[in-house]
Design a protein around this motif. Structure first.
Motif, PDB file in Angstrom:
ATOM      1  N   ALA A  22       0.835  -1.206   0.000  1.00 47.96           N
ATOM      2  CA  ALA A  22       0.000   0.000   0.000  1.00 47.96           C
ATOM      3  C   ALA A  22       0.870   1.256   0.000  1.00 47.96           C
ATOM      4  CB  ALA A  22      -0.940  -0.007   1.203  1.00 47.96           C
ATOM      5  N   HIS A  23       1.927   1.252   0.825  1.00 44.39           N
ATOM      6  CA  HIS A  23       2.850   2.398   0.793  1.00 44.39           C
ATOM      7  C   HIS A  23       3.425   2.559  -0.615  1.00 44.39           C
ATOM      8  CE1 HIS A  23       2.994   3.706   4.916  1.00 44.39           C
ATOM      9  NE2 HIS A  23       3.475   2.567   5.386  1.00 44.39           N
ATOM     10  N   GLN A  24       3.877   1.447  -1.192  1.00 48.35           N
ATOM     11  CA  GLN A  24       4.480   1.501  -2.525  1.00 48.35           C
ATOM     12  C   GLN A  24       3.460   1.972  -3.567  1.00 48.35           C
ATOM     13  OE1 GLN A  24       5.784  -2.272  -4.139  1.00 48.35           O
ATOM     14  NE2 GLN A  24       7.308  -1.271  -5.440  1.00 48.35           N
ATOM     15  N   PHE A  25       2.242   1.469  -3.494  1.00 48.61           N
ATOM     16  CA  PHE A  25       1.187   1.852  -4.428  1.00 48.61           C
ATOM     17  C   PHE A  25       0.931   3.359  -4.369  1.00 48.61           C
ATOM     18  CE2 PHE A  25      -3.417   2.651  -5.076  1.00 48.61           C
ATOM     19  CZ  PHE A  25      -3.499   2.313  -6.417  1.00 48.61           C
ATOM     20  N   PHE A  26       0.828   3.914  -3.150  1.00 46.95           N
ATOM     21  CA  PHE A  26       0.559   5.346  -3.030  1.00 46.95           C
ATOM     22  C   PHE A  26       1.779   6.178  -3.407  1.00 46.95           C
ATOM     23  CE2 PHE A  26      -3.288   3.943  -0.984  1.00 46.95           C
ATOM     24  CZ  PHE A  26      -4.205   4.878  -1.450  1.00 46.95           C
ATOM     25  N   CYS A  27       2.983   5.632  -3.277  1.00 42.65           N
ATOM     26  CA  CYS A  27       4.164   6.319  -3.820  1.00 42.65           C
ATOM     27  C   CYS A  27       4.033   6.424  -5.333  1.00 42.65           C
ATOM     28  CB  CYS A  27       5.451   5.553  -3.480  1.00 42.65           C
ATOM     29  SG  CYS A  27       6.040   5.770  -1.800  1.00 42.65           S
ATOM     30  N   ARG A  28       3.658   5.320  -5.959  1.00 40.26           N
ATOM     31  CA  ARG A  28       3.542   5.292  -7.422  1.00 40.26           C
ATOM     32  C   ARG A  28       2.467   6.257  -7.926  1.00 40.26           C
ATOM     33  NH1 ARG A  28       8.126   2.837  -8.283  1.00 40.26           N
ATOM     34  NH2 ARG A  28       8.189   0.609  -7.990  1.00 40.26           N
ATOM     35  N   ILE A  29       1.275   6.228  -7.311  1.00 42.53           N
ATOM     36  CA  ILE A  29       0.216   7.118  -7.818  1.00 42.53           C
ATOM     37  C   ILE A  29       0.499   8.574  -7.472  1.00 42.53           C
ATOM     38  CG2 ILE A  29      -1.534   5.311  -7.860  1.00 42.53           C
ATOM     39  CD1 ILE A  29      -2.835   6.651  -5.435  1.00 42.53           C
ATOM     40  N   SER A  30       1.347   8.814  -6.466  1.00 45.09           N
ATOM     41  CA  SER A  30       1.740  10.186  -6.120  1.00 45.09           C
ATOM     42  C   SER A  30       2.984  10.628  -6.884  1.00 45.09           C
ATOM     43  CB  SER A  30       2.028  10.289  -4.615  1.00 45.09           C
ATOM     44  OG  SER A  30       0.881  10.011  -3.875  1.00 45.09           O
ATOM     45  N   ARG A  31       3.502   9.735  -7.719  1.00 42.94           N
ATOM     46  CA  ARG A  31       4.704  10.016  -8.516  1.00 42.94           C
ATOM     47  C   ARG A  31       5.918  10.336  -7.639  1.00 42.94           C
ATOM     48  NH1 ARG A  31       3.272  10.181 -13.899  1.00 42.94           N
ATOM     49  NH2 ARG A  31       1.095  10.666 -14.312  1.00 42.94           N
ATOM     50  N   VAL A  32       6.060   9.534  -6.579  1.00 46.23           N
ATOM     51  CA  VAL A  32       7.213   9.620  -5.690  1.00 46.23           C
ATOM     52  C   VAL A  32       8.065   8.386  -5.955  1.00 46.23           C
ATOM     53  CG1 VAL A  32       7.963   9.577  -3.270  1.00 46.23           C
ATOM     54  CG2 VAL A  32       5.970  10.955  -3.948  1.00 46.23           C
ATOM     55  N   ALA A  33       9.321   8.592  -6.298  1.00 43.25           N
ATOM     56  CA  ALA A  33      10.209   7.483  -6.656  1.00 43.25           C
ATOM     57  C   ALA A  33      10.441   6.554  -5.466  1.00 43.25           C
ATOM     58  CB  ALA A  33      11.549   8.017  -7.164  1.00 43.25           C
ATOM     59  N   VAL A  34      10.397   5.257  -5.740  1.00 42.13           N
ATOM     60  CA  VAL A  34      10.671   4.230  -4.732  1.00 42.13           C
ATOM     61  C   VAL A  34      12.066   3.678  -5.007  1.00 42.13           C
ATOM     62  CG1 VAL A  34       9.988   1.954  -3.874  1.00 42.13           C
ATOM     63  CG2 VAL A  34       8.240   3.648  -4.466  1.00 42.13           C
ATOM     64  N   PHE A  35      12.906   3.675  -3.968  1.00 42.94           N
ATOM     65  CA  PHE A  35      14.282   3.207  -4.120  1.00 42.94           C
ATOM     66  C   PHE A  35      14.461   1.759  -3.689  1.00 42.94           C
ATOM     67  CE2 PHE A  35      14.944   7.858  -3.061  1.00 42.94           C
ATOM     68  CZ  PHE A  35      15.062   8.240  -4.391  1.00 42.94           C
ATOM     69  N   ASP A  36      13.744   1.341  -2.645  1.00 39.98           N
ATOM     70  CA  ASP A  36      13.903  -0.015  -2.122  1.00 39.98           C
ATOM     71  C   ASP A  36      12.623  -0.427  -1.416  1.00 39.98           C
ATOM     72  OD1 ASP A  36      15.165  -2.430  -1.470  1.00 39.98           O
ATOM     73  OD2 ASP A  36      16.049  -1.622   0.373  1.00 39.98           O
ATOM     74  N   VAL A  37      12.280  -1.713  -1.532  1.00 38.56           N
ATOM     75  CA  VAL A  37      11.101  -2.253  -0.863  1.00 38.56           C
ATOM     76  C   VAL A  37      11.466  -3.593  -0.252  1.00 38.56           C
ATOM     77  CG1 VAL A  37       8.723  -3.051  -1.140  1.00 38.56           C
ATOM     78  CG2 VAL A  37       9.552  -1.171  -2.544  1.00 38.56           C
TER      79      VAL A  37
END
Length: 176
Positions: A22-37
């Motif tokens: 969910a955190h990753q999904f909302f990063c993606r829809i907010s256009r915030v780059a994800v570095f590591d999961v």
């Protein structure tokens, strides 16, 4: 040696995984780059998402409360089909009880972490944040802290059970 929090996370690992997704999904829809999961591990924290610093307040808030939205909805939907025969007819098979466990385990990891609350709190304290945003975000931070502190007294489990069992029961009473 596993500590109690890790044992609970192991027993409810699907909720940890969905929380991080969910955190990753909302990063993606907010256009915030994800570095590591990391969706799940035997350490503290049991999962995490490392992302760039959001540039806008709404991005911070969405990423922080994303698990509350996703885990609550998904936990309720998964458990609902199984909870109805168990609650209504006092019967159920292995699959019903498995789905109820899955729904509870997902819903009980809906509460954002203290780290999420700290991120929003830093926004509230910033002089760059306008007063309306501060007024809207303050109760969110308080609720996140209450949820995080409440996990000591099993508030997260009670919430998971309410989402997975109480909501279907209320819907049955409304529809009957």
């Amino acid at each position: 040696m596993l500590i109690p929090g890790q044992i609970i996370s192991l027993a409810t690992f699907p909720g940890v995984i969905v929380h991080e997704m969910a955190h990753q999904f909302f990063c993606r829809i907010s256009r915030v780059a994800v570095f590591d999961v990391c969706y799940f591990r035997f350490a503290n924290p049991c999962g995490y998402v490392v992302h760039e610093e959001p540039k806008k307040v709404y991005q911070h808030v969405l990423i922080s409360i994303g698990p509350f939205i996703i885990n609550t909805i998904l936990g309720a939907l998964i458990a609902m089909s199984a909870a109805i025969p168990v609650l209504r007819f006092n019967s159920g098979d292995f699959l019903d009880f498995f789905l109820i466990w899955l729904g509870i385990s997902i819903a009980m990891h809906a509460f954002p972490s203290r780290g999420d609350a700290n991120n929003i709190w830093e926004l509230i304290k910033s002089n760059e944040t306008n007063w309306l945003t501060k007024i809207i975000c303050f109760p969110i931070v308080v609720l996140i802290y209450i949820g995080a502190l409440g996990s000591v007294v099993w508030l997260d489990l009670l919430y998971g059970m309410a989402v997975a069992l109480l909501i279907p029961n209320l819907l049955l009473k409304i529809l009957a």
